[in-house]
Design a protein around this motif. Sequence first.
Motif, PDB file in Angstrom:
ATOM      1  N   ARG A 185      -3.069  -1.441  -8.249  1.00  0.00           N
ATOM      2  CA  ARG A 185      -4.346  -0.863  -8.818  1.00  0.00           C
ATOM      3  C   ARG A 185      -5.415  -2.379  -9.205  1.00  0.00           C
ATOM      4  NH1 ARG A 185      -7.792   3.858 -11.582  1.00  0.00           N
ATOM      5  NH2 ARG A 185      -9.596   3.595 -10.395  1.00  0.00           N
TER       6      ARG A 185
ATOM      7  N   ARG B 278      -8.413   9.153  -2.879  1.00  0.00           N
ATOM      8  CA  ARG B 278      -7.894   9.979  -3.941  1.00  0.00           C
ATOM      9  C   ARG B 278      -8.866   9.711  -5.282  1.00  0.00           C
ATOM     10  NH1 ARG B 278      -1.806   8.654  -5.268  1.00  0.00           N
ATOM     11  NH2 ARG B 278      -2.433   6.614  -6.022  1.00  0.00           N
ATOM     12  N   GLU B 279      -9.004   8.107  -5.622  1.00  0.00           N
ATOM     13  CA  GLU B 279      -9.658   7.751  -6.491  1.00  0.00           C
ATOM     14  C   GLU B 279     -11.579   7.583  -6.964  1.00  0.00           C
ATOM     15  OE1 GLU B 279      -8.010   6.471  -8.966  1.00  0.00           O
ATOM     16  OE2 GLU B 279      -6.116   5.716  -8.099  1.00  0.00           O
TER      17      GLU B 279
ATOM     18  N   ALA C  50      -1.966  11.254  -1.198  1.00  0.00           N
ATOM     19  CA  ALA C  50      -3.778  10.731  -1.629  1.00  0.00           C
ATOM     20  C   ALA C  50      -4.261  12.419  -2.391  1.00  0.00           C
ATOM     21  CB  ALA C  50      -4.590  10.341  -0.621  1.00  0.00           C
TER      22      ALA C  50
ATOM     23  N   TYR D 169      -7.842  -0.100  -4.383  1.00  0.00           N
ATOM     24  CA  TYR D 169      -6.385  -0.773  -4.223  1.00  0.00           C
ATOM     25  C   TYR D 169      -6.728  -2.291  -4.187  1.00  0.00           C
ATOM     26  CZ  TYR D 169      -3.774  -3.129  -0.848  1.00  0.00           C
ATOM     27  OH  TYR D 169      -3.303  -3.721   0.418  1.00  0.00           O
TER      28      TYR D 169
ATOM     29  N   ALA E 171      -4.599   2.231   2.399  1.00  0.00           N
ATOM     30  CA  ALA E 171      -5.127   1.377   1.314  1.00  0.00           C
ATOM     31  C   ALA E 171      -6.591   2.577   0.946  1.00  0.00           C
ATOM     32  CB  ALA E 171      -5.317  -0.210   0.990  1.00  0.00           C
TER      33      ALA E 171
ATOM     34  N   LEU F 107       2.590   1.515  -3.786  1.00  0.00           N
ATOM     35  CA  LEU F 107       2.227   2.354  -4.549  1.00  0.00           C
ATOM     36  C   LEU F 107       0.895   3.381  -4.331  1.00  0.00           C
ATOM     37  CD1 LEU F 107       0.073  -0.359  -5.741  1.00  0.00           C
ATOM     38  CD2 LEU F 107      -1.826  -0.288  -5.059  1.00  0.00           C
ATOM     39  N   LEU F 108       1.032   4.468  -2.905  1.00  0.00           N
ATOM     40  CA  LEU F 108       0.864   5.385  -2.983  1.00  0.00           C
ATOM     41  C   LEU F 108       1.710   6.720  -3.729  1.00  0.00           C
ATOM     42  CD1 LEU F 108      -2.105   6.569  -1.964  1.00  0.00           C
ATOM     43  CD2 LEU F 108      -1.076   7.037   0.506  1.00  0.00           C
TER      44      LEU F 108
ATOM     45  N   PHE G 231      -5.602   4.782  -0.868  1.00  0.00           N
ATOM     46  CA  PHE G 231      -5.519   5.302  -2.087  1.00  0.00           C
ATOM     47  C   PHE G 231      -6.916   4.975  -2.800  1.00  0.00           C
ATOM     48  CE2 PHE G 231      -5.984   2.719  -5.831  1.00  0.00           C
ATOM     49  CZ  PHE G 231      -4.868   3.041  -6.420  1.00  0.00           C
ATOM     50  N   ASN G 232      -7.589   4.822  -2.182  1.00  0.00           N
ATOM     51  CA  ASN G 232      -9.013   4.973  -2.453  1.00  0.00           C
ATOM     52  C   ASN G 232     -10.005   5.968  -2.730  1.00  0.00           C
ATOM     53  OD1 ASN G 232      -9.279   1.818  -2.569  1.00  0.00           O
ATOM     54  ND2 ASN G 232     -10.255   0.956  -1.595  1.00  0.00           N
TER      55      ASN G 232
ATOM     56  N   ALA H  46       0.883  -0.941   0.050  1.00  0.00           N
ATOM     57  CA  ALA H  46       0.114  -0.113  -0.128  1.00  0.00           C
ATOM     58  C   ALA H  46       1.098   1.433   0.427  1.00  0.00           C
ATOM     59  CB  ALA H  46      -0.714  -0.611   1.370  1.00  0.00           C
TER      60      ALA H  46
END
Lengths: 76, 635
Positions: free
Chosen positions: B83, B562-563, B632, B90, B556, B43-44, B559-560, B40
């Motif tokens: 992703r 941000r999406e 994020a 995530y 995580a 990814l971030l 991350f979400n 995580a």
Amino acid sequence: MRLHLGGHLNWYDAQRRTDVEVRLAERMPLLDLLHQLGVPRSEIIVAAVNGRAVPIEDAWVADGDRVDLYPPVGGG
Amino acid sequence: MAFGTTGRILWVDLTQGTTYVETLDEATYRLYPGGKALGAYLLLRHLPANVDPLGPDNILVLASGLLTGAPFSTATRFSAIARSPLTGTYGESEAAGFWGPELKMAGWEAIVLTGRAPQPVWIHIRDDKVEIRDATHLWGHEPLEVQTAIRAETGDKVTRVLQIGIGGENLVRYAAITNDLRHYNGRNGMGAVMGSKLVKAIGVRGSGKWIQYAHDAQPVVELGRRLAKGVKEHPQSWDLQEKGTPGITSALNAAGILPTRNFHQGAFEGVDNIKWEAYEKELLTARKSCYACAVRCKREVRVDDRYQVSDQYGGPEYEAVSGFGSNCGVDDLQAIAKANELCNRYTLDAISTASVVAFAMECFEHGLIGLDDTDGVDLRFGHAEAMLQMVDMIAQRRGIGNLLAEGVKRAAQAIGGDAHFFAMHVKGQELPMHDPRGKFGVGLGYAVSENGADHLVAAHDPTLANAESVSFKGAMPLGIRVALPPRDSSRQKVVNYTIAENWNSAEKVIGLCFFGPAPRSYIQVEDVVMAVNAATGWGWGVNDILAVGERATNLARLFNAREGFGRADDRLPDRLFTPLENGALEGVALSRDDFERALTDVYDLKGWDTDTGVPTPQKLDSLGIGWAAEAADVT
Ligand code: SF4
């Protein structure tokens, strides 16, 4: 009567049997039978007598019954 | 380094065909000590918002956990993180087996795949030596052939091979990754991400030992000995060894929560034909294990009768037994084993594949799709042959299989009408075979999970229902104090939920299989704490380990955010709010009010904004990840 020890309950039977034949001279509370067999009440979450779910504390069993017992099970 | 880590991450730039090494310092590793947390974090740190999950800009992290490769039962797991092409969130999936430990033996904490290879490749890692090799000759071939070919090419019969089959090559959105042919990073479509990068396989061989990275290995070695002897002395680990996960089928049926015909029902009339006793008689040939694990919960099966099922690809877990069995209305264990074997050959996630087939069956029964759509396949519930044909069509993306390969959410949108009501998913990921109508906390886990419906997020409520039970006592050192009925939805239930969620998340960081630690199995909390400290020398308590899990979940979650994911996405399928049609819980449904109130309680207890579900700056600061809010873009 026939007792089915589902999930991990047969760990409590010395011979690890999943199905146990028991001769009952007379009707008795399910809790007493469990006590005799060494299966802890705390490991049982579902009990069914002759296919019908029963509250464990109130259930009675007699010779000729079929009793199914299941423990709490986690993820698989 | 001597705090349980090799300290090194291998970056592979597939576009350029180059590699480089990143070294982790101890301060970073303390915050993100492997697996889910490390993934995580990476990814971030490295992914911009909105990358195409199947494009070259996505990255695929394969990260072992802090204890992966330690010489004791269940210290086997590693995470695949990217992703997700299935959910857009995530994405993450854990696998046991041998590959994660081998990666550590080769001196690597994680591999990160970036870019996209110009043609199919496989990656050969032998300790420090890393080569990107041509895999054109392997593309399109089945896992057994590929593993055999790679072992011949390396001249090493025990090269551990991680790979994708044609499901991953064909970018099925729920394609899995397999290692050693029988262990799977099943969920979230990580196999499709690997396929999109044109990486067929990663073969690893290491000459190191986990103990060389440990602060003090001796207590861990002793724990390993004790756990090896102790499997049979504990009811749950003994049961996992005896029956494996297929041992739970009839218990769930009796409790009224065996998903049946796409979650219409909770009891299956054909259960006697698919329960453990039938499995043992009809399918089982051997009990197998993973690296250093004495639990041996893996089943091996072979069938040479109505269907031919190879013994090379492992046996169906409970999820496949229920998914292809009761949930498709099929009571033929041989057909179920065949469906499972096909998933494993093609590297499709068995949970999602089975759910997709059940969805398609319901659409067919309601006339939303017809024989013209299915190439003449009579796709009603209970038709085993039709089920097997669908698995084939999905893997090949043939006919309606091309639509079903997109998952139930996208397929329902394309089919229209009531199809969305038959699509049992959260955030696009199909439901596992556990019904929240009988396990409220598991439902919260499905809804809140950062990567869609996942049965390994929550503790399963029945295990915490009786204060005297073995499993409840196992959970008490975590801080769980009050036993509650499985369907209870009170704030106290949410307290239990959040503690157990952090613990389960921590298992994914430190590399322990779900079937090792309490409350699911026999490794006591104090033993896990001891092993972490022996590895690291950090002198942690249980709350530090829970914080590791919580930190990973918060990353995580960010991350979400941000999406664009938030509270509205933490939902459950409508069907769960309608009554079960049969069984011990006939007439029982979830209440929307209870669910929404509990969701607010989850956010409140986790330090997340109760309107948006996004972690608050105070929470992030308390976890030492204040930087992540900015990364994020949720400040
Ligand atoms: S408990 Fe089962 S899945 Fe987990 S590591 Fe051991 S054998 Fe593998």
